[in-house]
Design an enzyme around this catalytic site. Structure first.
Site, short mmCIF file in Angstrom:
data_model
loop_
_atom_site.label_atom_id
_atom_site.label_comp_id
_atom_site.label_asym_id
_atom_site.label_seq_id
_atom_site.Cartn_x
_atom_site.Cartn_y
_atom_site.Cartn_z
CG HIS A 4 -1.70 3.95 -3.75
ND1 HIS A 4 -1.71 5.42 -2.79
CD2 HIS A 4 -1.45 4.72 -4.78
CE1 HIS A 4 -1.89 6.38 -3.61
NE2 HIS A 4 -1.68 6.10 -4.72
CD GLU B 84 1.82 5.47 -3.40
OE1 GLU B 84 1.97 4.66 -4.43
OE2 GLU B 84 1.53 6.62 -3.30
O1 TA6 Z 1 0.84 6.84 -6.07
C1 TA6 Z 1 0.97 8.27 -6.46
C2 TA6 Z 1 -0.04 8.63 -7.80
O2 TA6 Z 1 0.36 7.62 -8.75
C3 TA6 Z 1 -0.14 9.88 -7.96
O3 TA6 Z 1 0.43 10.08 -9.21
C4 TA6 Z 1 -1.60 10.29 -8.05
O4 TA6 Z 1 -2.22 9.83 -9.15
C5 TA6 Z 1 -1.92 9.01 -6.84
O5 TA6 Z 1 -1.38 7.94 -7.07
C6 TA6 Z 1 -3.63 8.70 -6.92
O6 TA6 Z 1 -3.94 7.96 -7.80
P1 TA6 Z 1 -5.60 7.50 -8.12
O7 TA6 Z 1 -5.81 6.88 -9.32
O8 TA6 Z 1 -5.73 6.67 -6.87
O9 TA6 Z 1 -6.42 8.96 -7.97
#
Ligand code: TA6
Length: 295
Positions: free
Chosen positions: A159, A264
């Site tokens: 991520h 990601e």
């Molecule tokens: O990767 C994108 C995502 O799935 C978004 O939907 C947002 O929720 C982000 O990840 C952040 O997630 P987190 O659980 O780290 O706040």
């Protein structure tokens, strides 16, 4: 080397001979810093990030395993990012390999607690290597070590939060014409129409499907292009929370969305299933091209 950092959490600092560096918290095997040879920080880390388990660190490169997002019964993005990882060899040697890369090998094994929420035995080995030109390589090897003959299935993402000068001056190349699932529209499937992805006025949260092995993120102002090369990770998630969602996140500054973009390397559409003894490998290499690819 290994240093004591925030709240007593330990982090590994890798320094490459030409001056680039990477910092990895053992908490979550979480890369929180990636600097080029001039010492410029290339990853976004929120000024309001909370370094306190079980809250994941906001920014850097969270590891999403065994579940991406809310695609299953576990907490969002699974539990690998809020577990304490160990060194594959203790005490950790910091070898430099033939290609003059400095690297560290971290390992995550499930605890009894984990087994209650995800009843599988696995070994997850993560090698993080830093090479000439500040190339950052991350290789995940996940093996099913179940002794009950059971396979398991997971989704996965690196991520990555890139640091950008101004989100309205950023373009992503390599995803045009592809299908994507739009998390801002009930995760429905669309086809990308743009000739490159840009960011104008609201949250973008798209899971691009069957993407190329190479994706470029161009920071116009800095005349810098990030290049992501990936293996075993067919999908790519592009996320910028924009203003409204930024204000809703306690560990994210209201204006910070202007200076970050998540791209990601992931496997989401087709979850990975491993039989006992089988191993999956997912790699990403991040590098920087210090001029615009299109110039
Ligand atoms: O990767 C994108 C995502 O799935 C978004 O939907 C947002 O929720 C982000 O990840 C952040 O997630 P987190 O659980 O780290 O706040």
């Amino acid at each position: 080397e290994v240093v004591k950092a925030i709240n007593g959490l330990e982090k590994v600092v890798l320094r490459e001979i030409q001056g680039s560096s990477v910092e990895i918290y053992l908490y979550g095997a979480h890369v929180t810093s990636w600097k080029n040879e001039q010492g410029e920080e290339l990853l976004f880390l929120s000024s309001k990030a909370i370094f306190k388990p079980p809250k994941p660190i906001r920014g850097g490169i969270p590891i999403c395993f065994p579940q991406f997002s809310n695609l299953g019964s576990l907490e969002a993005h699974g539990f690998a990012r809020n577990r304490l990882w160990g060194f594959d060899d203790d005490p950790p040697p910091f070898p430099v390999d033939a290609a003059n890369k400095v690297f560290t090998d971290l390992i995550l094994r499930p605890t009894k607690e984990d087994f209650k929420i995800w009843p599988h035995s696995f070994e997850y080995r993560l090698r993080i290597a830093l090479g000439p030109g500040a190339n950052l390589m991350m290789t995940s090897r996940i093996r099913n070590t179940n002794t009950d003959g059971k396979p398991f299935t997971f989704t996965f993402a690196y991520h990555t939060y890139f640091s950008v000068s101004d989100i309205s001056e950023v373009r992503v190349e390599g995803l045009e014409t592809l299908d994507y699932l739009d998390n801002c529209k009930k995760r429905e499937r669309f086809t990308e129409q743009g000739d490159s992805i840009t960011f104008e006025e609201s949250e973008v949260d798209k899971i691009y499907l069957s993407t190329p092995t190479k994706i470029a993120v161009m920071d116009h102002e800095k005349k810098r292009t990030f290049v992501i090369r990936k293996e075993g990770l067919p999908d790519a998630v592009v996320w910028n929370p924009w203003e409204k969602k930024s204000k809703a996140m306690v560990d994210f500054g209201d204006e910070e969305y202007k200076h970050m973009l998540c791209v990601e390397a992931a496997t989401v559409e087709k979850p990975i299933t491993l039989k006992p003894g089988e191993e999956w490998r997912g790699r990403q290499q991040l590098s920087i091209v210090s001029k615009k690819l299109d110039s």
